[in-house]
Design a protein around this motif. Structure first.
Motif, PDB file in Angstrom:
ATOM      1  N   MET A 165       5.145   7.275 -14.697  1.00  0.00           N
ATOM      2  CA  MET A 165       6.347   6.809 -14.001  1.00  0.00           C
ATOM      3  C   MET A 165       6.248   7.040 -12.491  1.00  0.00           C
ATOM      4  O   MET A 165       6.671   6.181 -11.709  1.00  0.00           O
ATOM      5  CB  MET A 165       7.587   7.494 -14.579  1.00  0.00           C
ATOM      6  N   ASP A 166       5.685   8.162 -12.064  1.00  0.00           N
ATOM      7  CA  ASP A 166       5.475   8.406 -10.635  1.00  0.00           C
ATOM      8  C   ASP A 166       4.564   7.343 -10.040  1.00  0.00           C
ATOM      9  O   ASP A 166       4.801   6.847  -8.935  1.00  0.00           O
ATOM     10  CB  ASP A 166       4.857   9.790 -10.391  1.00  0.00           C
ATOM     11  N   SER A 207      -3.858  -0.631  -4.447  1.00  0.00           N
ATOM     12  CA  SER A 207      -3.458  -1.706  -3.542  1.00  0.00           C
ATOM     13  C   SER A 207      -2.161  -1.326  -2.859  1.00  0.00           C
ATOM     14  O   SER A 207      -1.261  -0.767  -3.473  1.00  0.00           O
ATOM     15  CB  SER A 207      -3.257  -2.995  -4.337  1.00  0.00           C
ATOM     16  N   SER A 208      -2.055  -1.644  -1.600  1.00  0.00           N
ATOM     17  CA  SER A 208      -0.820  -1.338  -0.874  1.00  0.00           C
ATOM     18  C   SER A 208       0.147  -2.513  -0.886  1.00  0.00           C
ATOM     19  O   SER A 208       1.254  -2.412  -0.375  1.00  0.00           O
ATOM     20  CB  SER A 208      -1.147  -0.941   0.570  1.00  0.00           C
ATOM     21  N   TYR A 239       3.476   2.705  -6.594  1.00  0.00           N
ATOM     22  CA  TYR A 239       2.658   1.513  -6.346  1.00  0.00           C
ATOM     23  C   TYR A 239       3.249   0.203  -6.854  1.00  0.00           C
ATOM     24  O   TYR A 239       2.700  -0.851  -6.598  1.00  0.00           O
ATOM     25  CB  TYR A 239       1.264   1.699  -6.966  1.00  0.00           C
ATOM     26  N   GLY A 240       4.311   0.262  -7.635  1.00  0.00           N
ATOM     27  CA  GLY A 240       4.890  -0.970  -8.170  1.00  0.00           C
ATOM     28  C   GLY A 240       4.176  -1.461  -9.419  1.00  0.00           C
ATOM     29  O   GLY A 240       4.584  -2.438 -10.025  1.00  0.00           O
ATOM     30  N   LYS A 253       3.112  -1.426  -2.886  1.00  0.00           N
ATOM     31  CA  LYS A 253       3.483  -0.033  -2.667  1.00  0.00           C
ATOM     32  C   LYS A 253       4.926   0.091  -2.167  1.00  0.00           C
ATOM     33  O   LYS A 253       5.325  -0.543  -1.205  1.00  0.00           O
ATOM     34  CB  LYS A 253       2.535   0.622  -1.668  1.00  0.00           C
ATOM     35  N   GLY A 254       5.680   0.924  -2.885  1.00  0.00           N
ATOM     36  CA  GLY A 254       7.049   1.223  -2.486  1.00  0.00           C
ATOM     37  C   GLY A 254       8.095   0.204  -2.873  1.00  0.00           C
ATOM     38  O   GLY A 254       9.282   0.422  -2.649  1.00  0.00           O
ATOM     39  N   ARG A 255       7.722  -0.904  -3.489  1.00  0.00           N
ATOM     40  CA  ARG A 255       8.689  -1.956  -3.797  1.00  0.00           C
ATOM     41  C   ARG A 255       9.687  -1.552  -4.873  1.00  0.00           C
ATOM     42  O   ARG A 255      10.765  -2.131  -4.952  1.00  0.00           O
ATOM     43  CB  ARG A 255       7.962  -3.233  -4.205  1.00  0.00           C
TER      44      ARG A 255
END
Length: 188
Positions: free
Chosen positions: A119-120, A167-168, A125-126, A171-173
């Motif tokens: 989950m982390d 992949s970025s 990373y989405g 990331k964070g989405r």
């Protein structure tokens, strides 16, 4: 008290309340096995979902929490979507995960390590990034020999070209989504 020792567990009122709620929700289960047949992770479970619901009906909490079945649930909702009785089976698996965390024994922490790392990883990373998922799992498991168990699999995956650098692009989405879910869970 060190990390390998656990305090004796006795079902408190919250645990009994959650178990009673689960028993009520799953009371209509007719043991058809559709949930088990629909589960993409069923092959890895030590107790089938159908058996799990019967154990909930009988109040076999200790046996349930010793199982790894609910940790293997990927919350894909296939069981819930296909249940002929319309039971909220994925939600029941989530409730069992929460009960297990409340109990907090060493075995439960060990079983939840992969779930937590997964989950982390998805939140960060989405999607799943294997090259960062596994180190996160190893750290959360607190077992220094666990990476050795996975070494042959890692080598095979590398040879097959299945491991890629994170992949970025995504990331964070999902951070906002995870934050909203945490907020909703705190309110309930």
């Amino acid at each position: 008290m060190n990390q390998t020792q656990t305090k004796p567990w006795s079902p408190d009122s919250v645990t009994r309340e959650v178990l009673a709620e689960l028993r009520g929700e799953l009371g209509a289960c007719m043991q058809c096995g559709t949930c088990t047949a629909s589960c993409p992770n069923g092959f890895a479970m030590d107790v089938t979902p159908r058996q799990m619901w019967r154990m909930v009906q009988f109040g076999m909490l200790d046996t349930i929490l010793e199982s790894k079945t609910f940790w293997m649930c990927s919350s894909c909702y296939m069981c819930t979507l296909r249940c002929p009785r319309g039971l909220k089976l994925t939600r029941a698996m989530g409730a069992l995960k929460r009960l297990a965390r409340e109990r907090g024994t060493w075995k439960i922490r060990k079983n939840s390590a992969f779930y937590d790392a997964f989950m982390d990883n998805v939140e960060k990373y989405g999607r799943v990034q294997e090259t960062s998922l596994m180190p996160g799992y190893f750290l959360k498991s607190r077992d220094p020999f666990l990476p050795l168990h996975y070494l042959p699999l890692g080598v095979r995956m590398m040879k097959a070209g299945k491991l890629h650098a994170p992949s970025s692009a995504q990331k964070g989405r999902l951070k906002e989504l995870f934050a909203k879910v945490r907020e909703m869970e705190d309110q309930s």
